[in-house]
Design an enzyme around this catalytic site. Structure first.
Site, mmCIF file in Angstrom:
data_model
loop_
_atom_site.group_PDB
_atom_site.id
_atom_site.type_symbol
_atom_site.label_atom_id
_atom_site.label_comp_id
_atom_site.label_asym_id
_atom_site.label_seq_id
_atom_site.Cartn_x
_atom_site.Cartn_y
_atom_site.Cartn_z
ATOM 1 N N ARG A 19 28.016 28.302 -42.446
ATOM 2 C CA ARG A 19 27.393 28.659 -42.076
ATOM 3 C C ARG A 19 27.537 28.739 -40.408
ATOM 4 N NH1 ARG A 19 23.156 25.005 -45.319
ATOM 5 N NH2 ARG A 19 25.146 23.847 -46.391
ATOM 6 N N ARG A 69 44.105 32.447 20.166
ATOM 7 C CA ARG A 69 42.816 33.656 20.338
ATOM 8 C C ARG A 69 43.560 34.397 21.203
ATOM 9 N NH1 ARG A 69 39.417 28.492 20.859
ATOM 10 N NH2 ARG A 69 39.168 28.722 23.029
#
Ligand code: UD1
Ligand code: MG
Length: 463
Positions: free
Chosen positions: A16, A440
């Site tokens: 089940r 950068r």
């Protein structure tokens, strides 16, 4: 104390559940339900435990591991037949044997000890654990004689109309005098509606042999609830969850809303910690005292020291030290250590990262495969570039370094003590101690440029 043994029945299929996973392996509060049964027995010092396996025996055995005796029931011919498979392991032993089901995980060591104590106090050969249910449909019924003594157990399917009115049911849990049990088990037949060998027949057989049989009535029937389908799985889980929360609350933990707090059974929590709703504490998580956990914390196998505060966080396989603050909205993946007084803020992901005491990673960062020293500041938007597509590399940021916002640290890389990385840098070479790295484009200001733009001259283009 006489020797204690146990047989745990876990051979049935559990149709089940409608599941690929064997029923007894479905987790309840983080552990396979049959593991709860084994842990309960371990807490009672029952060391000779035989688990009867059948359906999917190999998976059940490999999940539960070694240190347990397994008996194989190849065909499920009934509960008596199932217990009989354990006979070779327990046959000649002197003492008391508990019969338990692998799909009945809520019984406590206290309740089972009370059952055994009752059994001994009564001098019984068998004691059946019973309960009074308003709706006894489906269960075996306890038939008593005029004197109120247990006479036999009749299965629902075999019961007469009158017997079906009996509200005292068999929970399926028993304790037996070990030697007497094997004696009567051999006599059990299968002449009944289901054609099964019923363990329940032992009760009547013992009575007929002039032995004493008693019932131990369970005060709280829910404790003997079994799991046959997923509705019952959820009910059993809810019961155990509430019990776990209550244990922590009685130990001095504030749980603001126990109905919305999900704590696995092996979790530990120190006193004066407050748990807010939506919190999942899973696996072997340990939480110290005076912490504030949640709302919405999902912690798996995490060790948390005292005075830690965390909310809206997912943490796995990591360690968080005293007075650290994590979240809101942080994810900490396995292998991380968050040092004392560290702040891991919103939208930060750590993976296999060791962050030293007092360091701050307050917002929008990914820090993976990294060693961050003490009192380091990791600016907003910093990313450790740890993966080259093939291999993960390590980032080391030493004590007191300062990483400016929106930096990429391309690993393998080391930023030395007290060094600075300028905001917006993409660094791929080590930065010496006390240095400033700027990586950068230089800024160029084109003076007056704005006035040359068409929109500034009122010539905005039509779409
Ligand atoms: C059994 C009892 C019933 C009791 C009920 C409580 C019998 C005959 N009946 O009925 O009186 O009210 O439990 O839940 O014992 N199992 C095996 N091998 C088998 C059969 C069963 O390992 O051959 C295991 C199952 O996996 C399960 C447990 O034994 O864990 C109980 O079996 P189940 O078929 O559920 O028994 P019930 O018919 O519910
Ligand atoms: Mg059943």
């Amino acid at each position: 104390m006489s020797n204690r043994y146990a047989v745990v029945l876990a051979a049935g299929q559990g149709t089940r559940m409608k599941s690929k996973l064997h029923k007894v392996l479905h987790p309840v509060c983080g552990k396979p339900m049959v593991q709860h049964v084994l842990d309960t027995l371990a807490a009672m010092n029952v060391h000779d435990v035989v688990v009867v396996v059948g359906h999917d025996a190999e998976t059940v055995k490999s999940t539960l591991g070694e240190g347990i005796t397994y008996a194989l029931q190849e065909k499920q011919l009934g509960t008596a037949h199932a217990v009989q498979q354990a006979q070779p392991f327990l046959k000649d032993k002197h003492g008391t044997t508990l019969i338990l089901y692998g799909d009945v995980p809520l019984l406590t060591p206290e309740t089972l000890t009370a059952l055994i104590d009752h059994h001994h106090a009564q001098g019984a050969a068998a004691t059946v654990m019973t309960a009074h249910l308003a709706d006894p449909t489906g269960y075996g019924r306890i038939v008593r004689d005029e004197a109120g003594e247990v006479l036999r157990i009749v299965e629902h399917k075999d019961a007469s109309e009158t017997e079906r009115k009996i509200q005292e049911i068999n929970t399926g849990i028993y304790c037996f005098d070990n030697e007497k049990m094997w004696g009567v088990l051999a006599q059990v037949g299968n002449d009944n509606v289901q054609g099964e060998y019923y363990l329940t027949d032992c009760i009547e057989l013992l009575r007929q042999a002039g032995e004493k049989v008693t019932a131990f009535i369970l005060a709280e029937p829910a404790e003997a609830s079994g799991v046959n389908d997923r509705v019952q799985l959820a009910e059993v889980e809810a019961y155990m969850r509430r019990r776990i929360c209550e244990r922590h609350m009685r130990n001095g933990v504030t749980i603001v809303d126990p109905a919305h707090t999900y704590i696995d059974s092996d979790v530990t929590i120190g006193a004066d910690t407050i748990i807010h709703p939506g919190t999942y504490l899973r696996g072997r998580t340990q939480i110290g005292a005076d912490c504030v956990i949640g709302p919405q914390a999902d912690l798996t196998d995490v060790v948390i020291a005292d005075k830690v505060s965390l909310s809206y966080a997912v943490i796995k396989g990591s360690q968080v030290e005293t007075e650290a603050v994590v979240g809101p909205y942080a994810q900490v993946r396995p292998g991380s250590r968050i040092g004392s007084k560290v702040k891991v803020g919103n939208f930060v992901e750590l993976k296999n990262a060791d962050v030293g005491a007092g360091s701050k990673i307050p917002h929008l960062s990914y820090v993976g495969d990294a060693e961050i020293g003490e009192s380091v500041n990791i600016g907003c938007g910093t990313i450790t570039v740890n993966y080259d597509g093939a291999v993960k590399h390590k980032t080391i940021v030493e004590d007191h370094a300062f990483i400016g916002c929106n930096s990429n640290l391309i690993a393998p890389i080391r930023v030395g003590k007290h060094a600075y990385v300028a905001a917006g840098s993409t660094v791929n070479q080590d930065v010496p101690a006390d240095a400033l790295a700027i990586a950068r484009e230089r800024q160029v200001n084109k003076l007056g440029y704005a006035n040359k733009l068409p929109r500034k001259q009122g010539k905005q283009q039509e779409n």
